[in-house]
Design an enzyme around this catalytic site. Sequence first.
Site, PDB file in Angstrom:
ATOM      1  N   LEU A   1      -2.652  -9.768  -2.282  1.00 53.35           N
ATOM      2  CA  LEU A   1      -3.511 -10.548  -3.171  1.00 53.35           C
ATOM      3  C   LEU A   1      -4.593  -9.717  -3.858  1.00 53.35           C
ATOM      4  O   LEU A   1      -5.489 -10.267  -4.485  1.00 53.35           O
ATOM      5  CB  LEU A   1      -4.135 -11.717  -2.402  1.00 53.35           C
ATOM      6  CG  LEU A   1      -3.109 -12.671  -1.774  1.00 53.35           C
ATOM      7  CD1 LEU A   1      -3.807 -13.778  -1.005  1.00 53.35           C
ATOM      8  CD2 LEU A   1      -2.166 -13.242  -2.819  1.00 53.35           C
ATOM      9  N   CYS A   2      -4.495  -8.394  -3.761  1.00 54.37           N
ATOM     10  CA  CYS A   2      -5.443  -7.520  -4.463  1.00 54.37           C
ATOM     11  C   CYS A   2      -5.050  -7.384  -5.926  1.00 54.37           C
ATOM     12  O   CYS A   2      -3.868  -7.263  -6.251  1.00 54.37           O
ATOM     13  CB  CYS A   2      -5.460  -6.130  -3.831  1.00 54.37           C
ATOM     14  SG  CYS A   2      -6.448  -6.024  -2.355  1.00 54.37           S
ATOM     15  N   HIS A   3      -6.049  -7.382  -6.783  1.00 54.09           N
ATOM     16  CA  HIS A   3      -5.809  -7.170  -8.207  1.00 54.09           C
ATOM     17  C   HIS A   3      -5.554  -5.687  -8.468  1.00 54.09           C
ATOM     18  O   HIS A   3      -6.233  -4.840  -7.885  1.00 54.09           O
ATOM     19  CB  HIS A   3      -7.031  -7.595  -9.026  1.00 54.09           C
ATOM     20  CG  HIS A   3      -7.291  -9.060  -8.978  1.00 54.09           C
ATOM     21  ND1 HIS A   3      -7.970  -9.649  -7.939  1.00 54.09           N
ATOM     22  CD2 HIS A   3      -6.965 -10.049  -9.835  1.00 54.09           C
ATOM     23  CE1 HIS A   3      -8.053 -10.953  -8.159  1.00 54.09           C
ATOM     24  NE2 HIS A   3      -7.452 -11.226  -9.297  1.00 54.09           N
TER      25      HIS A   3
ATOM     26  N   MET B   1     -11.417  -2.931  -0.943  1.00 54.98           N
ATOM     27  CA  MET B   1     -10.065  -2.766  -0.396  1.00 54.98           C
ATOM     28  C   MET B   1      -9.487  -1.407  -0.761  1.00 54.98           C
ATOM     29  O   MET B   1      -8.778  -0.784   0.040  1.00 54.98           O
ATOM     30  CB  MET B   1      -9.147  -3.890  -0.869  1.00 54.98           C
ATOM     31  CG  MET B   1      -9.516  -5.259  -0.316  1.00 54.98           C
ATOM     32  SD  MET B   1      -9.622  -5.303   1.492  1.00 54.98           S
ATOM     33  CE  MET B   1      -7.952  -4.873   1.944  1.00 54.98           C
TER      34      MET B   1
ATOM     35  N   ASP C   1       0.259  11.941  10.592  1.00 50.66           N
ATOM     36  CA  ASP C   1       1.635  12.328  10.281  1.00 50.66           C
ATOM     37  C   ASP C   1       1.821  13.839  10.342  1.00 50.66           C
ATOM     38  O   ASP C   1       2.814  14.325  10.876  1.00 50.66           O
ATOM     39  CB  ASP C   1       2.027  11.812   8.896  1.00 50.66           C
ATOM     40  CG  ASP C   1       3.429  12.238   8.513  1.00 50.66           C
ATOM     41  OD1 ASP C   1       4.375  11.939   9.277  1.00 50.66           O
ATOM     42  OD2 ASP C   1       3.594  12.899   7.467  1.00 50.66           O
TER      43      ASP C   1
END
Length: 158
Positions: free
Chosen positions: A75-77, A113, A128
């Site tokens: 739901l992030c723009h 975000m 990693d």
Amino acid sequence: MPELTHFDAAGQAHMVDVGGKAETKRIAVARGTIRMLPATFELIRKGEAKKGDVIGIARIAAIQGAKRTADLIPLCHPLALTRVAVDFELDETVPAVHCRVQVETHGRTGVEMEALTAVQVGLLTVYDMCKAVDRGMTITDVKVMEKHGGKSGDWVAE
């Protein structure tokens, strides 16, 4: 308590309409830490990890993480970011690598975000690149440290 903005009256998830909001300069700063064994820390510090320059690659990954946030968080723009600054600090007392990211844009919604995603992706890249020698590394303390701009104004963590 404020209402959750990502749900409509029926409780269904939706992307918030930011079309009517004013464009302002938006800044968010986030940070996080990855703790590791002393030997792993030394490999990173000396630039001797088998996969290459851990911090350099993690920096690029963090920038890419900020840019791709809308692809990962439903739901992030999607935002046109104007700046992503990534800083790593090597802390031999823990031992750990700290990551701090500042994200900026001029727009209708904040970049918290994007900053959080950038920190996580940067730290995941450290994991990693070093997991062959230290599977017990721990990513911790990821949080927004400050945000500026928008209707809600400035906020700084205590």
